[in-house]
Write a protein that holds these residues in place. Structure first.
Motif: not given
Ligand code: ZN
Length: 256
Positions: A65, A67, A69-70, A169, A188
């Motif tokens: 996904h 975000h 941090d990914h 999420h 997540d």
């Molecule tokens: Zn996330």
């Protein structure tokens, strides 16, 4: 602690800044699933090189996904080496930043008095959490941005990951199942720890990170149906536990 752990044969967890990436190895070729924060790129490159491979040996990258941090190393390797990035058809527009389903700094203000929140915010800020990253055509040297993977069955990539739609999420969140190893990479949709959580074990992320509400709980049904007993989450350590039992624990926790 090593930043690279082999949780199953040729399946590696790479620890970034309070977030995990996953490397699947198939002979000389690799698949990278998720890529930490923007400044985790060096950690992930070191992990790739510790396996005797170079970033150029990554055949494709998958995004659970979009975000920040990914996405870090994915955007960097995509720009630098032209490695393709695939994500759920629903998540492509998010990865391209046509819209944003992500908590922003102001969302954390009401939580600042809680232990650990400020140090975590400072840590992720240093890791590039406030940078604008997209996997789209925003920069002229970007080749293509994120593309949709084919749904229904294993992908024709190193490690043969099987996408499992776990929308909730984010609108297009995806987990990946490795049936041959009985491993599930949950992203997540289900995590085992987070700096903002005092809970230990299988859990959902704190609600500030979720955008799907009821869908986030419904997505757990898709995980519970999988034949897997090693859980490799987006946040927290890997866990040896049947995924159906982990989902039952999460549901129990959510009822309290
Ligand atoms: Zn996330």
């Amino acid at each position: 602690m090593s930043t690279v752990d082999e949780v199953a044969p040729d399946v590696f967890r790479v620890a970034g800044t309070a977030v995990n990436a996953v490397i699947l190895r198939d002979g000389a070729a690799l698949t990278l699933i998720d890529g930490g924060y923007p400044r985790d790129v060096d950690t992930i490159e070191r992990a790739v090189r510790s396996l005797g491979r170079r970033p150029e040996d990554i055949e494709a990258m998958l995004l659970t996904h979009a975000h920040i941090d990914h996405m870090g190393a994915l955007a960097a390797f995509h720009d630098r080496c032209g490695i393709p990035v695939y994500t759920d058809p629903t998540e492509v527009a998010h990865a391209r930043r046509d819209y944003l389903e992500q908590a922003t700094a102001t969302d954390f203000i009401p939580m600042l008095h809680r232990p650990g929140v400020l140090p975590w915010l400072l840590r992720i800020a240093r890791a590039g959490a406030t940078r604008k990253v997209s996997l789209g055509g925003a920069r002229p040297f970007q080749t293509s941005g994120a593309r949709p993977f084919r749904t229904g069955g294993p992908l024709d990539l190193p490690g043969a990951p099987v996408p499992v739609a776990t929308h909730g999420h984010t609108s297009g969140h995806t987990a990946f199942h490795l049936p041959q190893h009985r491993v599930v990479i949950t992203g997540d949709a289900l995590v085992t720890a987070h700096p903002l959580s005092t809970a230990v074990g299988p859990q959902l992320l704190p609600p500030v990170f979720d955008h799907g509400g009821p869908d986030t709980l419904a997505a757990l049904d898709h995980l519970a149906a999988l034949d897997a007993d090693v859980i490799l989450p987006g946040h927290g350590p890997a866990l040896s536990l049947p995924i159906a039992d982990a989902v039952a624990e999460v549901r129990e926790r959510e009822r309290r």
